[in-house]
Design a protein around this motif. Structure first.
Motif, PDB file in Angstrom:
ATOM      1  N   MET A  88       0.839  -1.191   0.000  1.00 28.06           N
ATOM      2  CA  MET A  88       0.000   0.000   0.000  1.00 28.06           C
ATOM      3  C   MET A  88       0.879   1.248   0.000  1.00 28.06           C
ATOM      4  SD  MET A  88      -3.135  -1.330   0.343  1.00 28.06           S
ATOM      5  CE  MET A  88      -4.208  -0.081   1.074  1.00 28.06           C
ATOM      6  N   LEU A  89       0.354   2.330  -0.552  1.00 27.80           N
ATOM      7  CA  LEU A  89       1.071   3.600  -0.570  1.00 27.80           C
ATOM      8  C   LEU A  89       0.277   4.648   0.189  1.00 27.80           C
ATOM      9  CD1 LEU A  89       3.462   5.301  -1.682  1.00 27.80           C
ATOM     10  CD2 LEU A  89       2.010   5.846  -3.650  1.00 27.80           C
ATOM     11  N   SER A  90       0.946   5.352   1.087  1.00 35.68           N
ATOM     12  CA  SER A  90       0.324   6.471   1.786  1.00 35.68           C
ATOM     13  C   SER A  90       0.522   7.717   0.933  1.00 35.68           C
ATOM     14  CB  SER A  90       0.960   6.659   3.170  1.00 35.68           C
ATOM     15  OG  SER A  90       0.361   7.753   3.836  1.00 35.68           O
ATOM     16  N   ASP A  91      -0.481   8.009   0.122  1.00 33.10           N
ATOM     17  CA  ASP A  91      -0.398   9.122  -0.823  1.00 33.10           C
ATOM     18  C   ASP A  91      -1.759   9.234  -1.499  1.00 33.10           C
ATOM     19  OD1 ASP A  91       0.593  10.991  -2.919  1.00 33.10           O
ATOM     20  OD2 ASP A  91       2.559  10.353  -2.196  1.00 33.10           O
ATOM     21  N   SER A  92      -1.816   9.868  -2.644  1.00 31.02           N
ATOM     22  CA  SER A  92      -3.071   9.951  -3.387  1.00 31.02           C
ATOM     23  C   SER A  92      -3.316   8.649  -4.140  1.00 31.02           C
ATOM     24  CB  SER A  92      -3.013  11.103  -4.390  1.00 31.02           C
ATOM     25  OG  SER A  92      -2.060  10.821  -5.406  1.00 31.02           O
ATOM     26  N   ALA A  93      -4.583   8.400  -4.465  1.00 32.35           N
ATOM     27  CA  ALA A  93      -4.914   7.210  -5.241  1.00 32.35           C
ATOM     28  C   ALA A  93      -4.271   7.270  -6.619  1.00 32.35           C
ATOM     29  CB  ALA A  93      -6.429   7.071  -5.361  1.00 32.35           C
ATOM     30  N   ALA A  94      -4.201   8.460  -7.189  1.00 33.01           N
ATOM     31  CA  ALA A  94      -3.591   8.603  -8.513  1.00 33.01           C
ATOM     32  C   ALA A  94      -2.131   8.171  -8.481  1.00 33.01           C
ATOM     33  CB  ALA A  94      -3.711  10.048  -8.995  1.00 33.01           C
ATOM     34  N   ARG A  95      -1.419   8.588  -7.440  1.00 31.61           N
ATOM     35  CA  ARG A  95      -0.009   8.199  -7.346  1.00 31.61           C
ATOM     36  C   ARG A  95       0.122   6.713  -7.033  1.00 31.61           C
ATOM     37  NH1 ARG A  95       3.818  12.332  -4.542  1.00 31.61           N
ATOM     38  NH2 ARG A  95       3.481  13.249  -6.600  1.00 31.61           N
ATOM     39  N   ALA A  96      -0.770   6.197  -6.209  1.00 35.70           N
ATOM     40  CA  ALA A  96      -0.723   4.765  -5.898  1.00 35.70           C
ATOM     41  C   ALA A  96      -0.884   3.936  -7.170  1.00 35.70           C
ATOM     42  CB  ALA A  96      -1.800   4.413  -4.884  1.00 35.70           C
ATOM     43  N   ARG A  97      -1.804   4.338  -8.034  1.00 36.78           N
ATOM     44  CA  ARG A  97      -1.980   3.619  -9.300  1.00 36.78           C
ATOM     45  C   ARG A  97      -0.755   3.797 -10.197  1.00 36.78           C
ATOM     46  NH1 ARG A  97      -7.391   5.286  -8.613  1.00 36.78           N
ATOM     47  NH2 ARG A  97      -6.987   7.238  -9.708  1.00 36.78           N
ATOM     48  N   GLU A  98      -0.249   5.018 -10.267  1.00 34.64           N
ATOM     49  CA  GLU A  98       0.904   5.296 -11.122  1.00 34.64           C
ATOM     50  C   GLU A  98       2.114   4.463 -10.702  1.00 34.64           C
ATOM     51  OE1 GLU A  98       3.937   9.026 -12.144  1.00 34.64           O
ATOM     52  OE2 GLU A  98       2.120   9.374 -10.973  1.00 34.64           O
ATOM     53  N   TRP A  99       2.303   4.315  -9.399  1.00 33.45           N
ATOM     54  CA  TRP A  99       3.460   3.588  -8.889  1.00 33.45           C
ATOM     55  C   TRP A  99       3.229   2.079  -8.835  1.00 33.45           C
ATOM     56  CZ3 TRP A  99       6.021   6.608  -4.243  1.00 33.45           C
ATOM     57  CH2 TRP A  99       6.405   7.890  -4.687  1.00 33.45           C
ATOM     58  N   GLY A 100       2.018   1.635  -9.101  1.00 33.54           N
ATOM     59  CA  GLY A 100       1.743   0.208  -9.106  1.00 33.54           C
ATOM     60  C   GLY A 100       1.474  -0.389  -7.743  1.00 33.54           C
ATOM     61  N   ALA A 101       1.009   0.429  -6.792  1.00 27.99           N
ATOM     62  CA  ALA A 101       0.662  -0.083  -5.468  1.00 27.99           C
ATOM     63  C   ALA A 101      -0.619  -0.910  -5.548  1.00 27.99           C
ATOM     64  CB  ALA A 101       0.484   1.073  -4.485  1.00 27.99           C
ATOM     65  N   ASP A 102      -0.811  -1.783  -4.565  1.00 22.61           N
ATOM     66  CA  ASP A 102      -2.037  -2.577  -4.501  1.00 22.61           C
ATOM     67  C   ASP A 102      -3.201  -1.771  -3.947  1.00 22.61           C
ATOM     68  OD1 ASP A 102      -0.723  -4.929  -5.391  1.00 22.61           O
ATOM     69  OD2 ASP A 102       0.043  -5.255  -3.371  1.00 22.61           O
TER      70      ASP A 102
END
Length: 201
Positions: A82-96
């Motif tokens: 998981m990424l603690s950030d925006s959903a857009a960045r989480a998708r961009e970075w390939g987080a689950d």
């Protein structure tokens, strides 16, 4: 994403609660103070645990590079990343999935764990479409010295009123989890693997 966490996606692209029966019990949070031990800690976690990458102390190029390196290792052990950030960045970075306050994860369109500290924030997280709540601080924590902890009684009262799965955060470690009687919890120090003993010269 590991098979255990293959989240069935509804037509609106938002996972549903029934798909989260296997939400991890243990969640390792990244921080500047445990950075040097993260590789060791991810390997020491039970397989299919959760890993929440924060690393707010790094500028974006370095932060993303560190995320990507740790995500590769985490997934070798079947961990949810998981990424603690925006959903857009989480998708961009390939987080689950994504984690953060209700206003940041609203309409994420992916697995979302909201942070909360009281009834109002739990309600906001539920309305925002979160799939789980990270409720804190349960006990005194190094991250917020001098802050007011919920304590066991208050934590249980809040958790009992949540319609969503609750992850306990704040001063947690295996002994505190047993004391609290709560199997789903997150930590920085409490899940950071100790350094191996130095060899004698």
């Amino acid at each position: 994403m590991a098979a255990r966490y293959s989240v069935a996606v509804a037509p609106d692209q938002t996972p549903t609660i029934r798909d989260l029966r296997d939400l991890p019990d243990l969640w390792l949070l990244s921080d500047a103070r445990n950075d040097a031990a993260l590789e060791r800690s991810l390997a020491a976690l039970p397989d299919s645990s959760g890993f929440l990458f924060r690393h707010y102390h790094l500028a974006e190029p370095e932060r993303r590079a560190r995320f990507e390196a740790l995500a590769v290792l985490a997934r070798k052990h079947g961990h949810l990343v998981m990424l603690s950030d925006s959903a857009a960045r989480a998708r961009e970075w390939g987080a689950d999935g994504v984690s953060g306050p209700a206003e940041r994860i609203a309409g994420a369109g992916m697995l979302a764990v909201a942070t909360a500290h009281d009834d109002a924030e739990i309600a906001a997280a539920t309305s925002a479409g979160a799939h789980a709540i990270m409720l804190s601080p349960v006990f005194a924590t190094r991250s917020h010295p001098g802050g007011t902890a919920l304590g066991a009684t208050r934590f249980h009262a809040l958790a009992s009123r949540s319609a969503l799965p609750v992850i306990a955060l704040g001063g947690m470690d295996p002994a505190r989890a047993r004391e609290l009687g709560w199997s789903r919890w997150a930590a920085i120090d409490g899940l950071t693997a100790a350094s191996p003993p130095a060899r004698n010269a």
